[in-house]
Structure formats: C-alpha cells, structure tokens
Design a protein around this motif. Structure first.
Motif, PDB file in Angstrom:
ATOM      1  N   GLY A 116      74.260  32.206  51.339  1.00  0.00           N
ATOM      2  CA  GLY A 116      73.592  31.995  50.051  1.00  0.00           C
ATOM      3  C   GLY A 116      72.102  31.771  50.202  1.00  0.00           C
ATOM      4  O   GLY A 116      71.295  32.299  49.428  1.00  0.00           O
ATOM      5  N   HIS A 117      71.726  30.997  51.201  1.00  0.00           N
ATOM      6  CA  HIS A 117      70.305  30.734  51.442  1.00  0.00           C
ATOM      7  C   HIS A 117      69.567  32.028  51.769  1.00  0.00           C
ATOM      8  O   HIS A 117      68.520  32.325  51.180  1.00  0.00           O
ATOM      9  N   GLY A 118      70.131  32.792  52.699  1.00  0.00           N
ATOM     10  CA  GLY A 118      69.483  34.044  53.088  1.00  0.00           C
ATOM     11  C   GLY A 118      69.340  35.001  51.920  1.00  0.00           C
ATOM     12  O   GLY A 118      68.307  35.656  51.752  1.00  0.00           O
ATOM     13  N   CYS A 119      70.366  35.069  51.086  1.00  0.00           N
ATOM     14  CA  CYS A 119      70.320  35.967  49.924  1.00  0.00           C
ATOM     15  C   CYS A 119      69.316  35.481  48.886  1.00  0.00           C
ATOM     16  O   CYS A 119      68.563  36.285  48.326  1.00  0.00           O
ATOM     17  N   VAL A 134      63.122  36.858  44.181  1.00  0.00           N
ATOM     18  CA  VAL A 134      61.923  37.434  43.557  1.00  0.00           C
ATOM     19  C   VAL A 134      62.180  38.887  43.170  1.00  0.00           C
ATOM     20  O   VAL A 134      61.841  39.313  42.053  1.00  0.00           O
ATOM     21  N   LEU A 135      62.792  39.636  44.049  1.00  0.00           N
ATOM     22  CA  LEU A 135      63.092  41.038  43.764  1.00  0.00           C
ATOM     23  C   LEU A 135      64.011  41.162  42.546  1.00  0.00           C
ATOM     24  O   LEU A 135      63.774  41.979  41.652  1.00  0.00           O
ATOM     25  N   TYR A 136      65.047  40.341  42.501  1.00  0.00           N
ATOM     26  CA  TYR A 136      65.989  40.362  41.380  1.00  0.00           C
ATOM     27  C   TYR A 136      65.289  40.019  40.060  1.00  0.00           C
ATOM     28  O   TYR A 136      65.466  40.711  39.058  1.00  0.00           O
ATOM     29  N   PRO A 166      72.645  38.420  54.077  1.00  0.00           N
ATOM     30  CA  PRO A 166      71.717  39.307  53.360  1.00  0.00           C
ATOM     31  C   PRO A 166      72.021  40.793  53.542  1.00  0.00           C
ATOM     32  O   PRO A 166      71.832  41.582  52.625  1.00  0.00           O
ATOM     33  N   ILE A 167      72.541  41.165  54.705  1.00  0.00           N
ATOM     34  CA  ILE A 167      72.888  42.569  54.934  1.00  0.00           C
ATOM     35  C   ILE A 167      74.035  42.984  54.013  1.00  0.00           C
ATOM     36  O   ILE A 167      73.966  44.015  53.332  1.00  0.00           O
ATOM     37  N   VAL A 178      75.960  45.589  49.075  1.00  0.00           N
ATOM     38  CA  VAL A 178      76.733  45.523  47.825  1.00  0.00           C
ATOM     39  C   VAL A 178      75.822  45.747  46.624  1.00  0.00           C
ATOM     40  O   VAL A 178      76.155  46.513  45.716  1.00  0.00           O
ATOM     41  N   ALA A 179      74.660  45.111  46.618  1.00  0.00           N
ATOM     42  CA  ALA A 179      73.722  45.254  45.491  1.00  0.00           C
ATOM     43  C   ALA A 179      73.252  46.704  45.380  1.00  0.00           C
ATOM     44  O   ALA A 179      73.158  47.241  44.263  1.00  0.00           O
ATOM     45  N   ASP A 180      72.971  47.348  46.492  1.00  0.00           N
ATOM     46  CA  ASP A 180      72.517  48.735  46.484  1.00  0.00           C
ATOM     47  C   ASP A 180      73.595  49.687  45.960  1.00  0.00           C
ATOM     48  O   ASP A 180      73.294  50.666  45.273  1.00  0.00           O
ATOM     49  N   HIS A 181      74.841  49.405  46.285  1.00  0.00           N
ATOM     50  CA  HIS A 181      75.932  50.327  45.932  1.00  0.00           C
ATOM     51  C   HIS A 181      76.653  49.955  44.633  1.00  0.00           C
ATOM     52  O   HIS A 181      77.348  50.788  44.072  1.00  0.00           O
ATOM     53  N   ALA A 182      76.495  48.715  44.193  1.00  0.00           N
ATOM     54  CA  ALA A 182      77.183  48.285  42.971  1.00  0.00           C
ATOM     55  C   ALA A 182      76.238  48.211  41.772  1.00  0.00           C
ATOM     56  O   ALA A 182      76.688  48.038  40.646  1.00  0.00           O
TER      57      ALA A 182
END
Length: 184
Positions: free
Chosen positions: A40-43, A49-51, A173-174, A179-183
């Motif tokens: 969670g911390h890494g994400c 900021v990006l989100y 984060p990976i 998941v974020a890129d594909h979902a």
C-alpha cells in the motif's frame, strides 16, 4: 514461552533460537500483514499524484499538495502510532498494526472511489489517512519486530521482517501498475 503477546514483548528471550521466535504467532501475523502495508505504501507514493492528476483531473500542483499532506500525516503516524500503542494499548503493538491496516484499506478504497469533481477536502482527508496508515506504519512494525526478538535476536528478527516487507515494496507497485494499466 516468555512472550507476552498483546502486552508488549519481553526484552530478553533467553536462549531461544531464531527458529522458535520466528514461529511466534504475533510475528507470523506481522509477517503476513506488513508486506501488504508495504504494498500500500509503495502504491500510494508511486501513484497518488498520477491518479489525482489523470483520473480526478486535479492540477499537478494540487495533486502534489495532496501528496505533501500524505507525507506529513505519515511522519505524524510514525510517532503517533508508537504513542497510541504505549498509552492506549499498554504496549501492545499488534492491535495498532491491525487498526492501521483497516484504516489503510478504508482510505485506499475511499481514494479509489473518488471522482472528477470530488470535494478537495475529501481528497485531502483520504490523502492524510493514506499517509497516516499506509506510510505511517514502519516504526511500529520495526519496534514490534525487535521486541519479539529480544535483546539477543532483535537484529536477526528485524532483518527477516525487513526482507519480507521488502517483497511488498518490490512487488506491490509492479502488480498495481500492471493491473491499473490493463484494467483502466
């Protein structure tokens, strides 16, 4: 067994071996929970900021301010959770770690449910809670690890916990990015 699960650990675990200490239920629970906190911390640090900029359409300056609020809350959490565990939970470190996990999951969900046009105060609140929980847990986990190891095994136990936590930092984060890129 000299451990006092829930009321602070003994300072010296006598002649217990590392393998015996590593099987202690509190340490096992910690090694299950801590990688998820690191995930969670890494994400949060990698993607908040990006989100906020790309999905919630905040100007980058405002998204950066949300990250600043998150990091200030993290600094307060690293000290504050220790105070909470000492004063409110009488030295029990695991209960605050569980509370931190619940706040972290709630704040991550709250952040994920934000939409364009969300009130700035709400975004700042979720950012602060992310920092307080998902970035503010580190000190408490390290202290609990050292206490469970006792004087003779503190460094060994902390090293094992740091290694397990590192997997959460590395993989989280990976996986999240994939998941974020594909979902979407």
């Amino acid at each position: 067994d000299k451990f006092r699960s829930g009321r602070g650990a003994e300072k010296d675990q006598g002649g217990q071996s590392l393998s015996v200490v590593m099987r202690h239920p509190t340490l096992v629970a910690l090694m299950i929970i801590a990688p998820f906190l690191a995930f969670g911390h890494g994400c949060a640090v990698s993607f908040l900021v990006l989100y906020l900029k790309e999905q919630i359409l905040f100007p980058v300056e405002l998204a950066g301010k949300c990250m600043t609020v998150s990091m200030i809350a993290a600094a307060l959490g690293r000290v504050g959770w220790g105070v909470v565990s000492d004063r409110i939970f009488a030295g029990d470190r695991l209960k605050p770690v569980i509370i931190i996990s619940l706040i972290g999951a709630t704040s991550a969900l709250g952040t994920a449910l934000l939409s364009t046009g969300s009130a700035i105060w709400l975004v700042l609140l979720w950012s602060a809670l992310l920092g307080l929980s998902l970035s503010g847990w580190n000190s408490l986990v390290m202290v609990l690890s050292a206490e469970l190891g006792g004087i003779k095994l503190a460094a060994s136990v902390v090293s094992v916990v740091i290694t397990v936590v590192g997997l959460g930092f590395l993989i989280g984060p990976i996986v999240f990015g994939y998941v974020a890129d594909h979902a979407g």
